[in-house]
Design an enzyme around this catalytic site. Sequence first.
Site, short mmCIF file in Angstrom:
data_model
loop_
_atom_site.label_atom_id
_atom_site.label_comp_id
_atom_site.label_asym_id
_atom_site.label_seq_id
_atom_site.Cartn_x
_atom_site.Cartn_y
_atom_site.Cartn_z
CB CYS A 73 28.76 74.98 67.15
SG CYS A 73 29.37 76.27 68.26
CG HIS A 161 28.99 77.53 62.85
ND1 HIS A 161 27.71 77.09 63.10
CD2 HIS A 161 29.48 77.99 64.02
CE1 HIS A 161 27.43 77.28 64.37
NE2 HIS A 161 28.48 77.82 64.96
CD GLU A 163 26.58 76.15 59.84
OE1 GLU A 163 26.20 76.70 60.88
OE2 GLU A 163 27.42 75.21 59.84
#
EC number: 6.3.5.2
Length: 184
Positions: A73, A161, A163
């Site tokens: 990002c 993202h 994660e």
Amino acid sequence: MTKIVVVDNHGQFTHLERRALRDLGVDTELIDNETPPAEIDADGVVLSGGPDMDRTGKSAEYLDADMPVLGICLGMQLIAEELGGRVDSGDYGGYADVSVEIVDDDDPLTGTLHPETRVWASHADEVKELPEGFDLTAKSDVCGVEAMSDADRDLYGVQWHPEVAHTEEGEEIFENFLAICESA
């Protein structure tokens, strides 16, 4: 054991990036973004997301540290801006569940996700023009540059993202980055 540091750019999910790497068996450490690259001993770097390009500390210095870099990002936006690309406000804005088309199935970071994947991404700001030497590796209806790579310099970025649980194949991004770091 391969070591990858996560540079903290004050993002709300940064601790999850470190955890995702740790869960893969990677020796990992979360470091403050004011830490100079010369002070770390690592095989790779993740530039985390964050709220503000003006709060990225010494993150840009890692682009010349001669180790693979994954920007997530804001981390990807920083790579683009520092290397001559252009970042601007996105048309969509906030976080959304997005279907991303992988446009380069040979890319070492995103190619294994071909032909598409579902991701969780913020589009408040996004890369509008790639820096010289970078290839577009993923796009969506929401954002023209969802991922980019310069495999010659081992610099990679994703707008989304990997994660967070909402990203379907996020762990695979970290596995692919680990493989990049191990072969560098």
